[in-house]
Design a protein around this motif. Sequence first.
Motif, PDB file in Angstrom:
ATOM      1  N   PHE A 323       0.824  -1.208   0.000  1.00 30.12           N
ATOM      2  CA  PHE A 323       0.000   0.000   0.000  1.00 30.12           C
ATOM      3  C   PHE A 323       0.861   1.261   0.000  1.00 30.12           C
ATOM      4  CE2 PHE A 323      -2.539   3.030   2.764  1.00 30.12           C
ATOM      5  CZ  PHE A 323      -3.294   3.517   1.706  1.00 30.12           C
ATOM      6  N   ASN A 324       2.064   1.180   0.598  1.00 25.94           N
ATOM      7  CA  ASN A 324       2.934   2.349   0.642  1.00 25.94           C
ATOM      8  C   ASN A 324       3.573   2.580  -0.729  1.00 25.94           C
ATOM      9  OD1 ASN A 324       2.421   2.557   3.357  1.00 25.94           O
ATOM     10  ND2 ASN A 324       4.211   1.369   3.958  1.00 25.94           N
ATOM     11  N   PRO A 325       3.575   3.812  -1.243  1.00 29.05           N
ATOM     12  CA  PRO A 325       4.221   4.091  -2.534  1.00 29.05           C
ATOM     13  C   PRO A 325       5.718   3.825  -2.464  1.00 29.05           C
ATOM     14  CG  PRO A 325       2.790   5.907  -1.852  1.00 29.05           C
ATOM     15  CD  PRO A 325       2.939   4.991  -0.674  1.00 29.05           C
ATOM     16  N   PRO A 326       6.321   3.320  -3.558  1.00 29.69           N
ATOM     17  CA  PRO A 326       7.764   3.058  -3.556  1.00 29.69           C
ATOM     18  C   PRO A 326       8.563   4.344  -3.390  1.00 29.69           C
ATOM     19  CG  PRO A 326       6.853   2.873  -5.777  1.00 29.69           C
ATOM     20  CD  PRO A 326       5.693   2.993  -4.839  1.00 29.69           C
ATOM     21  N   GLY A 327       9.665   4.229  -2.686  1.00 31.47           N
ATOM     22  CA  GLY A 327      10.537   5.376  -2.492  1.00 31.47           C
ATOM     23  C   GLY A 327      10.142   6.300  -1.366  1.00 31.47           C
ATOM     24  N   VAL A 328       9.018   6.011  -0.700  1.00 29.93           N
ATOM     25  CA  VAL A 328       8.562   6.850   0.411  1.00 29.93           C
ATOM     26  C   VAL A 328       9.193   6.353   1.705  1.00 29.93           C
ATOM     27  CG1 VAL A 328       6.550   7.574   1.749  1.00 29.93           C
ATOM     28  CG2 VAL A 328       6.393   7.398  -0.731  1.00 29.93           C
ATOM     29  N   SER A 329       9.718   7.255   2.514  1.00 30.69           N
ATOM     30  CA  SER A 329      10.338   6.869   3.768  1.00 30.69           C
ATOM     31  C   SER A 329       9.306   6.289   4.719  1.00 30.69           C
ATOM     32  CB  SER A 329      11.006   8.080   4.426  1.00 30.69           C
ATOM     33  OG  SER A 329      10.032   9.028   4.824  1.00 30.69           O
ATOM     34  N   TYR A 330       9.799   5.549   5.704  1.00 33.90           N
ATOM     35  CA  TYR A 330       8.856   4.909   6.621  1.00 33.90           C
ATOM     36  C   TYR A 330       8.055   5.950   7.403  1.00 33.90           C
ATOM     37  CZ  TYR A 330       6.821   1.824  10.054  1.00 33.90           C
ATOM     38  OH  TYR A 330       5.915   1.146  10.840  1.00 33.90           O
ATOM     39  N   GLY A 331       8.701   7.023   7.819  1.00 30.32           N
ATOM     40  CA  GLY A 331       7.992   8.063   8.550  1.00 30.32           C
ATOM     41  C   GLY A 331       6.867   8.667   7.726  1.00 30.32           C
ATOM     42  N   SER A 332       7.139   8.911   6.453  1.00 32.20           N
ATOM     43  CA  SER A 332       6.096   9.450   5.578  1.00 32.20           C
ATOM     44  C   SER A 332       4.980   8.433   5.372  1.00 32.20           C
ATOM     45  CB  SER A 332       6.698   9.845   4.224  1.00 32.20           C
ATOM     46  OG  SER A 332       7.688  10.844   4.381  1.00 32.20           O
ATOM     47  N   ALA A 333       5.354   7.153   5.276  1.00 32.63           N
ATOM     48  CA  ALA A 333       4.347   6.109   5.107  1.00 32.63           C
ATOM     49  C   ALA A 333       3.436   6.023   6.329  1.00 32.63           C
ATOM     50  CB  ALA A 333       5.025   4.763   4.860  1.00 32.63           C
ATOM     51  N   VAL A 334       4.016   6.185   7.525  1.00 31.12           N
ATOM     52  CA  VAL A 334       3.210   6.165   8.750  1.00 31.12           C
ATOM     53  C   VAL A 334       2.237   7.334   8.764  1.00 31.12           C
ATOM     54  CG1 VAL A 334       3.307   6.471  11.252  1.00 31.12           C
ATOM     55  CG2 VAL A 334       4.850   4.857  10.136  1.00 31.12           C
ATOM     56  N   ILE A 335       2.711   8.503   8.374  1.00 33.94           N
ATOM     57  CA  ILE A 335       1.831   9.674   8.323  1.00 33.94           C
ATOM     58  C   ILE A 335       0.676   9.422   7.354  1.00 33.94           C
ATOM     59  CG2 ILE A 335       1.686  12.102   7.655  1.00 33.94           C
ATOM     60  CD1 ILE A 335       4.556  12.431   8.673  1.00 33.94           C
ATOM     61  N   MET A 336       0.998   8.832   6.211  1.00 31.33           N
ATOM     62  CA  MET A 336      -0.041   8.541   5.233  1.00 31.33           C
ATOM     63  C   MET A 336      -1.043   7.534   5.799  1.00 31.33           C
ATOM     64  SD  MET A 336       0.337   7.082   1.336  1.00 31.33           S
ATOM     65  CE  MET A 336       0.777   5.435   1.903  1.00 31.33           C
ATOM     66  N   GLN A 337      -0.542   6.494   6.466  1.00 26.18           N
ATOM     67  CA  GLN A 337      -1.432   5.509   7.071  1.00 26.18           C
ATOM     68  C   GLN A 337      -2.299   6.149   8.150  1.00 26.18           C
ATOM     69  OE1 GLN A 337       0.248   1.758   8.336  1.00 26.18           O
ATOM     70  NE2 GLN A 337       1.664   1.697   6.607  1.00 26.18           N
ATOM     71  N   ALA A 338      -1.718   7.053   8.932  1.00 23.22           N
ATOM     72  CA  ALA A 338      -2.485   7.718   9.992  1.00 23.22           C
ATOM     73  C   ALA A 338      -3.619   8.555   9.407  1.00 23.22           C
ATOM     74  CB  ALA A 338      -1.555   8.597  10.833  1.00 23.22           C
ATOM     75  N   VAL A 339      -3.352   9.225   8.305  1.00 27.44           N
ATOM     76  CA  VAL A 339      -4.403  10.023   7.657  1.00 27.44           C
ATOM     77  C   VAL A 339      -5.513   9.115   7.155  1.00 27.44           C
ATOM     78  CG1 VAL A 339      -4.924  11.522   5.695  1.00 27.44           C
ATOM     79  CG2 VAL A 339      -2.847  11.903   7.044  1.00 27.44           C
ATOM     80  N   PHE A 340      -5.135   8.021   6.470  1.00 27.12           N
ATOM     81  CA  PHE A 340      -6.141   7.075   5.999  1.00 27.12           C
ATOM     82  C   PHE A 340      -6.905   6.468   7.162  1.00 27.12           C
ATOM     83  CE2 PHE A 340      -4.226   7.215   1.829  1.00 27.12           C
ATOM     84  CZ  PHE A 340      -5.258   6.835   0.984  1.00 27.12           C
ATOM     85  N   LEU A 341      -6.207   6.189   8.245  1.00 25.71           N
ATOM     86  CA  LEU A 341      -6.860   5.604   9.419  1.00 25.71           C
ATOM     87  C   LEU A 341      -7.931   6.537   9.974  1.00 25.71           C
ATOM     88  CD1 LEU A 341      -7.148   3.522  11.675  1.00 25.71           C
ATOM     89  CD2 LEU A 341      -5.193   4.604  12.823  1.00 25.71           C
ATOM     90  N   LEU A 342      -7.594   7.804  10.119  1.00 27.01           N
ATOM     91  CA  LEU A 342      -8.562   8.765  10.648  1.00 27.01           C
ATOM     92  C   LEU A 342      -9.773   8.904   9.721  1.00 27.01           C
ATOM     93  CD1 LEU A 342      -6.134  11.525  11.972  1.00 27.01           C
ATOM     94  CD2 LEU A 342      -7.520   9.960  13.343  1.00 27.01           C
ATOM     95  N   ILE A 343      -9.514   8.911   8.418  1.00 26.95           N
ATOM     96  CA  ILE A 343     -10.620   9.039   7.462  1.00 26.95           C
ATOM     97  C   ILE A 343     -11.525   7.810   7.514  1.00 26.95           C
ATOM     98  CG2 ILE A 343     -11.201   9.171   5.013  1.00 26.95           C
ATOM     99  CD1 ILE A 343      -8.638  10.813   4.622  1.00 26.95           C
ATOM    100  N   LEU A 344     -10.923   6.619   7.446  1.00 28.25           N
ATOM    101  CA  LEU A 344     -11.716   5.391   7.448  1.00 28.25           C
ATOM    102  C   LEU A 344     -12.451   5.199   8.769  1.00 28.25           C
ATOM    103  CD1 LEU A 344      -9.179   3.032   5.655  1.00 28.25           C
ATOM    104  CD2 LEU A 344     -11.393   3.757   4.766  1.00 28.25           C
ATOM    105  N   ALA A 345     -11.778   5.511   9.878  1.00 28.78           N
ATOM    106  CA  ALA A 345     -12.418   5.371  11.183  1.00 28.78           C
ATOM    107  C   ALA A 345     -13.589   6.337  11.320  1.00 28.78           C
ATOM    108  CB  ALA A 345     -11.403   5.606  12.296  1.00 28.78           C
ATOM    109  N   GLU A 346     -13.405   7.559  10.828  1.00 33.10           N
ATOM    110  CA  GLU A 346     -14.486   8.544  10.907  1.00 33.10           C
ATOM    111  C   GLU A 346     -15.686   8.097  10.069  1.00 33.10           C
ATOM    112  OE1 GLU A 346     -16.545  11.743  12.206  1.00 33.10           O
ATOM    113  OE2 GLU A 346     -14.537  11.165  12.872  1.00 33.10           O
ATOM    114  N   LEU A 347     -15.428   7.598   8.869  1.00 31.43           N
ATOM    115  CA  LEU A 347     -16.513   7.110   8.025  1.00 31.43           C
ATOM    116  C   LEU A 347     -17.216   5.917   8.663  1.00 31.43           C
ATOM    117  CD1 LEU A 347     -14.850   7.362   4.482  1.00 31.43           C
ATOM    118  CD2 LEU A 347     -16.682   8.797   5.402  1.00 31.43           C
ATOM    119  N   THR A 348     -16.425   4.995   9.202  1.00 28.91           N
ATOM    120  CA  THR A 348     -17.008   3.820   9.861  1.00 28.91           C
ATOM    121  C   THR A 348     -17.834   4.238  11.066  1.00 28.91           C
ATOM    122  OG1 THR A 348     -15.098   2.489   9.158  1.00 28.91           O
ATOM    123  CG2 THR A 348     -16.490   1.572  10.889  1.00 28.91           C
ATOM    124  N   TYR A 349     -17.317   5.176  11.830  1.00 34.20           N
ATOM    125  CA  TYR A 349     -18.028   5.663  13.017  1.00 34.20           C
ATOM    126  C   TYR A 349     -19.342   6.341  12.639  1.00 34.20           C
ATOM    127  CZ  TYR A 349     -19.041   8.827  16.938  1.00 34.20           C
ATOM    128  OH  TYR A 349     -19.656   9.517  17.946  1.00 34.20           O
TER     129      TYR A 349
END
Length: 642
Positions: A323-349
């Motif tokens: 799911f993480n784009p190639p060449g993206v650092s792990y820290g950036s990937a975590v930030i991206m996952q956190a954003v997706f997490l908040l969006i998906l959790a909010e929609l689910t909620y």
Amino acid sequence: MRQKPAHMIKSFTAWRGLAVLFVCLYHWFPHTVQGGYLGVIIFLTLSGYLVTDSFLSELELHKKISIIRFYVRRIKRLYPPMILFMLVATLWANFLNHDLLYNFSASAFSTLFGVNNWWQISQNLSYFQHFALPDMFTHMWALAVEMQIYLFWPFVVWIVGKLASRAPRRALLKVSLIGAAVSAVLLAVMYQLSIHNITRAYYGSDTRVFSFLLGSALACRFSRQTLVNWYQHARTLDTYKSLLACIITVLCMIFLAGDTWFAYYGGMVLFNVVLLVALATSVDESGLSARLIGNPVLMYLGKRSYSLYLWQYTLWVFGKAGFNPPGVSYGSAVIMQAVFLLILAELTYQISEKHLMALVNWCAPSALHKNQAHGRAKMLVLLVFSALIACFAWTCIHAPVGAPEDVREMQSRLADDDDENARTTTNDTQQSDEDASQQEEEDGTAGTTPYEKPDNITQFDKVIAQYPELGITKDEAAIAHNIKIFAVGDSVLKMCRKQLGTILPNMTIDATNSRQIPAGLNILRELKRSDDFPDVVYFALGTNGIINNDMLDTLSTEFSDTDIYISTVVSNDSYEHDVNDYITQAVKRHDNLHLIDWHQFAKGKTELFYNDGTHPNIGGSEVYAQFVAKSILQSQQEKSSS
């Protein structure tokens, strides 16, 4: 009409937010936030308190409890978000990586029926299957534990209420404390019985129910209103105790690692006891602890804690699966996952928790709509939901069973020697001269390497042809027959032990899956007591994380008279950079530590690894062995000539 609870405790919502926050941090940074798994204990403790307090209040008010009503409420609370999450995650996995769908049917249905933890225990899924590509529903074991408790606990309360009708709280308090003690003992016993595979101890409902029961014990001692009144009276004296309990709780969720004996021999229980104090002393909204923990961020996370928990681990798995784009650092990937997490959790909620009934009524066949646009929107929603269900059903039918091909290959390579302490010696690996000659003929590269190849050591000619700098010289080969080498490592070394033993005839290799650095230190200590300590040690640990400066300083100082070679690691996990940084800095601090920089050489050479990006494949194992052997022998040759 059912009476509402006497008092709603806002801080408990914030505690849920803190719990899910640390669970997320634990999955993203497991070797920094080592105790984040304790967030599950917070969830279970709060459930124990709130469920038991509701039962006791109902028992005192009506002299009975409605078990059916309780089950209906739990189903309405747990299943709509879970089903929505599973449907969307299934569709996503089909597009992302089909390897995620192995054993999907069993994993999904065990989740739906609340037995996921026991399914994982019964499967005893291999180390490599978890390491290479985790199941996207693995985290649902905790929900399964909670659902199983909900099945039996109402009957326990009902029986206690019947047998001790005059003092049900006092009787249930004793039952809760005794049950918690038994569960804590079982946790330690199961850990001891399965110390090399702690799945049974960690996932078992019987070994984890102590958290729910301790929360229940608190409810027996203090109802919600009683707890608030009591703390308001004692607030002046207990402010500092409350802050201390909260601080200790947070520190435990950072530093109390879940793979240490202490966690199972009382560590989790002690954390739970401190947690009870922190919970009890943070109920008064005007108190300092409640104001600190009841901040808007944790309150927001707490209200959405269930939806956040459902998505957080699965998004992490999706990240490992591509799911993480190639060449993206792990820290950036975590930030991206956190954003997706908040969006998906909010929609689910919003969809399945806050506005579920409004959505159901809106989609009901009898619903009237003012215009055609409403009808089209309703039809669209029904079509989307039907498509998700169809995708889930299709996946259940067609999902493969077993393990991906590369995982099966990894397992088969270890099947011939998969005991708990795989040790390979010279007699196991050293080829005869005839075998070595045959290998050279088959390789077809003998005599083509750009250096004068020694005839007294076996090497991998195809590797040397591709990487000429790894060829072992005559001087280095002579040293190989004169030094005794002991290697201690984890699964990476275990997979390469035969290839490495082929090149280094005097090497003894002790390697096993999931080994951590502390275990490696103990092996070296035991070896030192036997008066058979080698000239050189190859310390091939770190792939599984768990590393700090103290461990590496201890390695150097306790074995200061020994040349210790330690390799960096290649991994797709978050701790790769930290582990390698600790290792390289330790080598700079200590003269007897020598670096084998496997990461610098191999990182990015995907052809050398299985899909997990950590374990070398068959060809990669030959490269690994040649690289390690060359590094050790070259260093020893330079040392002898200086």
